[in-house]
Scaffold this active site. Structure first.
Site, short mmCIF file in Angstrom:
data_model
loop_
_atom_site.label_atom_id
_atom_site.label_comp_id
_atom_site.label_asym_id
_atom_site.label_seq_id
_atom_site.Cartn_x
_atom_site.Cartn_y
_atom_site.Cartn_z
N THR A 68 0.88 -1.17 0.00
CA THR A 68 0.00 0.00 0.00
C THR A 68 0.92 1.23 0.00
O THR A 68 1.36 1.65 -1.06
CB THR A 68 -0.99 -0.01 1.19
OG1 THR A 68 -0.28 -0.21 2.39
CG2 THR A 68 -2.04 -1.09 1.01
N LYS B 261 4.20 -6.92 3.93
CA LYS B 261 3.94 -5.51 3.63
C LYS B 261 3.61 -4.74 4.90
O LYS B 261 3.24 -5.32 5.91
CB LYS B 261 2.80 -5.36 2.63
CG LYS B 261 1.48 -5.74 3.23
CD LYS B 261 0.32 -4.98 2.67
CE LYS B 261 0.48 -3.50 2.79
NZ LYS B 261 -0.33 -2.93 3.90
N THR C 144 -2.96 -2.60 7.47
CA THR C 144 -2.58 -3.98 7.47
C THR C 144 -1.11 -4.30 7.51
O THR C 144 -0.32 -3.70 6.79
CB THR C 144 -3.08 -4.73 6.22
OG1 THR C 144 -4.38 -4.32 5.96
CG2 THR C 144 -3.06 -6.21 6.46
N GLU D 124 6.50 4.81 8.49
CA GLU D 124 6.30 6.12 7.86
C GLU D 124 7.16 7.21 8.49
O GLU D 124 7.12 7.42 9.70
CB GLU D 124 4.83 6.52 7.94
CG GLU D 124 4.01 5.83 6.89
CD GLU D 124 2.54 6.14 7.01
OE1 GLU D 124 1.86 6.10 6.00
OE2 GLU D 124 2.09 6.44 8.12
N ASN E 178 0.26 11.48 7.95
CA ASN E 178 -1.01 11.01 8.48
C ASN E 178 -2.03 12.11 8.75
O ASN E 178 -3.22 11.83 8.86
CB ASN E 178 -0.78 10.19 9.76
CG ASN E 178 -0.23 8.82 9.42
OD1 ASN E 178 -0.91 8.03 8.80
ND2 ASN E 178 1.01 8.57 9.79
N SER F 26 -8.83 11.45 3.52
CA SER F 26 -9.37 10.18 3.04
C SER F 26 -10.39 10.41 1.95
O SER F 26 -10.99 11.47 1.87
CB SER F 26 -10.00 9.42 4.19
OG SER F 26 -11.08 10.14 4.71
#
Lengths: 412, 412
Positions: A157, A183, A194, A284, A407, A412
């Protein structure tokens, strides 16, 4: 916008084929454009499977599917998509899972219960199963033994590099291979969700034995890393064993305490740790990678609770980002963990540098030494809490402005 | 460099005197320059005390002192310094605590056990007790009933505004006053450590009853706020009751279930909540203040675990910072809390906007409405987990690049 992690490997490991495993991936257009997002792996009849799934109480539809079917321990296929996680999608999510399993079973001529599923990506968005089922015939035809790198790329992702690892082990004198792909760490990503890892071997191991090997390996690897302490709704680790090594004389292992498993167990744990550390190293916005070692706890479990308390503390993680040898924050994180610690016997080391002992700063400690040490990209922080024999290691990364930017600024 | 919190009050509340309480503060030069850093409060003989202290396993020397002496429930003085927390300072820390208590006892003519202590600031740095004891005679002489604002300022570390609140209540028809001061949330600050709050009343209440009132009040206020989930080594909440209201006809209360306490209990809880919310509203780098309401949990305790999981999630907190109505992250945080939740009965609201119900996004929900709502500075996020009657409220703030900058760029 996405910078490759400073810890990305210079060269990707080359994974050898494993007899009985074939893979293919494609651009199914589930959410992403211009990249692969769908993986099919097929397994020869007789392949066994074991799994470790998220402890989340709001786990995704594919996780629930795997939980239901892992019991019988046999597998013929694995289907994974990136882009949407099919989590918190209610009855629509269940229907999509069933349609995908049925479509795969039809394409391969197996039972839906032999098909294992995982999805990773946005939470709450229904998965259009036909985007997957429409491509299954094509993917089945395209499956090849060399497909591991393509598979690792299709399940990404916001990962900045594909995660691959391979090991070999001997069982009763016969070499077997273990391949793995993984991942993204935990809930590290902008509303993605995930950690997925899939392992493949040609060893012949009964499902219950396979499960008994996988669980402790996961505990000391995937369950010992953290990027932000946020547990995904979709975490899935599956290990598929084709048993094809029996053609080369490998035994079929039916008992967990079979001593011939020693080398395999070690290789499996090593493979899991390799992949788990790659996951952390792609956290991240990270600039630092840290191993937290806790010793002297009441039990190994207590040591892990303390290590995770340190590894997840925003104040410890921002100190790492700032290259600040701020050992007071480590004392704080030990204290808040809630496990027994003897304040007046507590010691802390940065690498080999003794920072604190007997509950206060060490006489020999010089702040400049700590500050120098913190400039390294890879750090080891050791704590002895002085009450028992329990030990644990946990791996984490720093908390940077970049993490917040990724973030917070994302919509979104 | 320090910006005043956007949630700082326009006008500080004026606290009335409480008979039997006198306060003074001064610049003792413990660590800070050019500001007050030492507080002495003195109490008339007969003053009772109750306290709630940090659960940290590495709690500071003054916390240990208070824990030892709270048992007898009587108080004559409170001494608080800012600048160093006297935590993780070993035998030196204990000696500093004893010297301070003895010095105060000598100045006032009381027992050391009647002196309560708190320290806030850097961890691991020994406290020079003489910096305090040298000033006690002067401070004793300077004590006045009007000293509350000065007291609130002297205990600040990286707080951007002093935290004060006052309430009144009637006990058996006689009005009593409750004053409170507080500072800095949890481990919010650059290697500072402490949430401190001190409450004062002229009500006459026996120590055990006072304790029975304070604990639940703390649970629903100070123990229900979070800035970064990091628990300090020094958290201290003390309530002093001088009993001087008896001169005006107030009864002395000796039983916890005395019905005449109803109004006092309510005023105490309200005072604690006021101060606790001020603490959150001064969280480092915050731009958003959020109330997290959880209903439908198995118990109130379970609801609080879920609410805190949401309130402490880095992904939820960065979404708040980014004004992102990212309800998938709330689902994730509910799931990782480990408490029972019925995924297919889960509902989420932003303010009055129904976002998700029955385990999936609500038909009526429009993303634009969520995005508009998130632009507000003060937010209410409600979750019903659909299994029982347990409810809880928790208050938090967002996680911003500013928070990381403050905590990473600072060098200890």
């Amino acid at each position: 916008m996405t910078k490759i992690s400073p810890f990305a490997p210079a060269v990707l490991p080359a994974l050898p084929p494993i007899e009985g495993v074939k893979l293919a991936s494609c651009e199914a257009g589930i959410r992403y454009k211009g990249r692969t997002d769908l993986l099919l792996a097929t397994f020869d009849p007789g392949t066994t499977v074991a799994g470790v799934l998220t402890q989340s109480k709001t786990s995704s539809a594919p996780v629930e599917w795997c939980r239901t079917h892992l019991g019988h321990g046999m597998a013929r296929a694995l289907v994974v998509n990136s882009g949407t996680s099919n989590a918190f999608t209610g009855k629509l999510g269940e229907a999509a899972v069933k349609a995908t399993a049925q479509g795969t079973a039809d394409a391969l001529g197996c039972l839906p219960a032999d098909v294992y599923l995982a999805s990773t990506g946005v939470i709450g968005e229904p998965l259009k199963a036909e985007r997957i089922t429409d491509r299954l015939a094509e993917l089945t035809a395209a499956c090849v033994p060399e497909g591991f790198e393509g598979a690792a790329r299709a399940i990404m992702t916001t990962d900045t590099f594909p995660k691959l690892a391979t090991r070999t082990a001997e069982i009763d004198g016969v070499e077997v291979t273990l391949n793995g792909i993984a991942k993204g760490a935990g809930m590290i990503a902008p509303d993605m969700a995930t950690m997925l890892a899939f392992l493949f071997t040609d060893a012949a191991i009964e499902p219950k034995v396979l499960q008994s090997l996988l669980k402790p390996a996961a505990e000391r690897s995937f369950n010992s890393v953290t990027v932000d302490g946020d547990t995904s709704t979709s975490d899935t680790l599956l290990l598929f064993a084709t048993g094809t090594a029996t053609k080369r004389g490998a035994p079929r292992i039916g008992l967990a305490d079979d001593e011939r498993l020693a080398g395999f167990r070690e290789a499996l744990e090593d493979l899991c740790l390799d992949l788990a550390l790659q996951v952390v190293k792609d956290g991240e916005g990270l600039t630092k990678f840290a191993e937290i070692r806790v010793a002297g706890a009441e039990s190994d479990e207590a040591a892990k609770v303390i290590a995770k308390s340190i590894a997840n503390s925003p104040l410890v993680k921002t100190a790492l980002a700032g290259e600040d040898p701020n050992w007071g924050r480590i004392v704080m994180a030990v204290g808040k963990a809630g496990e027994r610690a003897e304040r007046d016997r507590l010691s802390i080391r940065f690498g080999d540098i003794l920072v604190a002992e007997n509950g206060q700063v060490a006489d020999s400690y010089r702040e400049e030494d700590g500050a120098d040490y913190m400039k390294q990209a890879e750090l080891v922080i050791s704590v002895d809490v002085g009450v028992g024999e329990g030990v644990s290691r946990v791996w984490t990364c720093d908390l940077t402005k970049e993490y917040v930017a990724i973030n917070a600024d994302y919509r979104s």
